[in-house]
Scaffold this active site. Structure first.
Site, PDB file in Angstrom:
ATOM      1  N   GLU A 176       0.834  -1.198   0.000  1.00  0.00           N
ATOM      2  CA  GLU A 176       0.000   0.000   0.000  1.00  0.00           C
ATOM      3  C   GLU A 176       0.869   1.249   0.000  1.00  0.00           C
ATOM      4  O   GLU A 176       1.792   1.384   0.807  1.00  0.00           O
ATOM      5  CB  GLU A 176      -0.954   0.027   1.197  1.00  0.00           C
ATOM      6  CG  GLU A 176      -1.827   1.278   1.193  1.00  0.00           C
ATOM      7  CD  GLU A 176      -3.075   1.167   2.055  1.00  0.00           C
ATOM      8  OE1 GLU A 176      -3.614   2.228   2.425  1.00  0.00           O
ATOM      9  OE2 GLU A 176      -3.499   0.035   2.363  1.00  0.00           O
ATOM     10  N   GLU A 210       4.799   5.101   3.893  1.00  0.00           N
ATOM     11  CA  GLU A 210       4.234   6.387   4.325  1.00  0.00           C
ATOM     12  C   GLU A 210       5.372   7.338   4.684  1.00  0.00           C
ATOM     13  O   GLU A 210       6.333   6.938   5.341  1.00  0.00           O
ATOM     14  CB  GLU A 210       3.311   6.167   5.532  1.00  0.00           C
ATOM     15  CG  GLU A 210       2.717   7.430   6.120  1.00  0.00           C
ATOM     16  CD  GLU A 210       1.908   8.231   5.105  1.00  0.00           C
ATOM     17  OE1 GLU A 210       2.270   9.415   4.901  1.00  0.00           O
ATOM     18  OE2 GLU A 210       0.951   7.697   4.507  1.00  0.00           O
ATOM     19  N   ASP A 217      10.118   7.601   0.698  1.00  0.00           N
ATOM     20  CA  ASP A 217       9.461   8.016  -0.541  1.00  0.00           C
ATOM     21  C   ASP A 217       8.992   6.796  -1.327  1.00  0.00           C
ATOM     22  O   ASP A 217       9.773   5.874  -1.598  1.00  0.00           O
ATOM     23  CB  ASP A 217      10.450   8.837  -1.374  1.00  0.00           C
ATOM     24  CG  ASP A 217       9.923   9.167  -2.749  1.00  0.00           C
ATOM     25  OD1 ASP A 217       8.857   9.797  -2.826  1.00  0.00           O
ATOM     26  OD2 ASP A 217      10.566   8.792  -3.742  1.00  0.00           O
ATOM     27  N   ASP A 222      -3.662  12.348  -2.932  1.00  0.00           N
ATOM     28  CA  ASP A 222      -3.945  13.775  -3.112  1.00  0.00           C
ATOM     29  C   ASP A 222      -4.508  14.000  -4.516  1.00  0.00           C
ATOM     30  O   ASP A 222      -3.858  13.656  -5.503  1.00  0.00           O
ATOM     31  CB  ASP A 222      -2.655  14.577  -2.925  1.00  0.00           C
ATOM     32  CG  ASP A 222      -2.913  16.073  -2.794  1.00  0.00           C
ATOM     33  OD1 ASP A 222      -3.785  16.591  -3.523  1.00  0.00           O
ATOM     34  OD2 ASP A 222      -2.240  16.715  -1.978  1.00  0.00           O
ATOM     35  N   ASP A 261     -12.138   9.754  -3.677  1.00  0.00           N
ATOM     36  CA  ASP A 261     -13.443  10.367  -3.440  1.00  0.00           C
ATOM     37  C   ASP A 261     -13.615  11.625  -4.304  1.00  0.00           C
ATOM     38  O   ASP A 261     -14.521  12.416  -4.069  1.00  0.00           O
ATOM     39  CB  ASP A 261     -13.645  10.686  -1.954  1.00  0.00           C
ATOM     40  CG  ASP A 261     -12.529  11.539  -1.369  1.00  0.00           C
ATOM     41  OD1 ASP A 261     -11.525  11.765  -2.075  1.00  0.00           O
ATOM     42  OD2 ASP A 261     -12.655  11.974  -0.211  1.00  0.00           O
ATOM     43  N   GLU A 268     -15.157   7.750   5.038  1.00  0.00           N
ATOM     44  CA  GLU A 268     -15.939   7.313   3.888  1.00  0.00           C
ATOM     45  C   GLU A 268     -17.391   7.055   4.277  1.00  0.00           C
ATOM     46  O   GLU A 268     -18.316   7.405   3.538  1.00  0.00           O
ATOM     47  CB  GLU A 268     -15.310   6.036   3.333  1.00  0.00           C
ATOM     48  CG  GLU A 268     -15.855   5.574   2.013  1.00  0.00           C
ATOM     49  CD  GLU A 268     -15.137   4.342   1.500  1.00  0.00           C
ATOM     50  OE1 GLU A 268     -15.638   3.747   0.538  1.00  0.00           O
ATOM     51  OE2 GLU A 268     -14.088   3.970   2.065  1.00  0.00           O
TER      52      GLU A 268
END
EC number: 2.1.1.33
Length: 238
Positions: A68, A93, A120, A143, A179, A219
């Site tokens: 992920e 992350e 990164d 983003d 979203d 969500e």
């Protein structure tokens, strides 16, 4: 929502490599997050090295590995690892409090099939992940860079899609969720043009949220307010 890299892309979607393409975002750690990093990093943390990981050594077993990109505070990633103990999970992350929170939750849940990078994402993917080694790559709520002049900064671009394809096994899946409807359209356009992928949607667009992706509190609140979330899943076929 977490920004996984400060990398930029040119108008053709080509990644503009920089000597240092990111800044590790330290943030302010809570005592719990700092303690989790100190105590859990030796077992769950992965120190970046520009050589491919030996996944069998890292996890002590042969198993499908899910990666992920930009896991935020890590709650969903920990839940996924907990609910699929037969799979290996790697999270990347750059935001240190998120790393601490993820490690804290993982330790509390007794999760042993999760490893974490504080680095990164582009560098990890390019240099530390072997080609053809991943069963699934997840990119949830990146983003959206919603202003049109910033669209070139979106992480889902042609070169990025090819990088992910290389890292997936044949039959492996790139799963994206956003979203922002405009970003879902952008993702669909990029992925439909990418070689070696097949859209898993029956109608060639988006898919219903699959069981493996937990419904986040953010969500669920959005659903109650009538906000949409779009999932896209593309399988590597070549």
């Amino acid at each position: 929502m977490s920004e996984v890299t400060t990398a930029e892309f040119n108008e053709e979607g080509k990644y503009l490599r920089k000597i240092r393409s990111f800044v590790l975002r330290e943030g302010r750690l809570t005592k719990g997050q700092a303690q989790a990093i100190e105590t859990q990093w030796p077992t769950m943390g992965l120190d970046y090295s520009p050589t491919p990981l030996n996944l069998t050594e890292v996890f002590g077993r042969e198993a499908d590995t899910v990666l992920e990109i930009g896991f935020g505070m890590g709650a969903s990633l920990v839940q996924m690892a907990q609910e699929a103990p037969e799979q290996n999970f790697i999270g990347i992350e750059v935001h240190k409090p998120g790393v601490g929170s993820c490690l804290s939750d993982a330790a509390a849940a007794g999760v042993t099939n999760l490893r974490v990078y504080h680095h990164d994402a582009m560098e990890v993917l390019e240099h530390a992940i072997a080609d053809g080694s991943l069963a699934r790559v997840q990119l949830f709520f990146p983003d959206p860079w919603h202003k049109k002049r910033h669209h070139k900064r979106r992480i889902v671009q042609a070169e990025f899609a090819e990088l992910i394809r290389r890292k997936l096994k044949i039959g492996g899946v790139f799963h994206m969720a956003t979203d922002w409807e405009n970003y879902s359209e952008h993702m669909l356009e990029v992925m439909n043009a990418a070689n070696g992928y097949k859209n898993q949607s029956a109608d060639g667009t988006v898919v219903p949220r699959p069981d493996h992706r937990p419904l986040t509190k953010f969500e669920a609140r959005g659903h109650r307010l009538g906000h949409g979330v779009w999932d896209l899943m593309f399988e590597r076929i070549a």
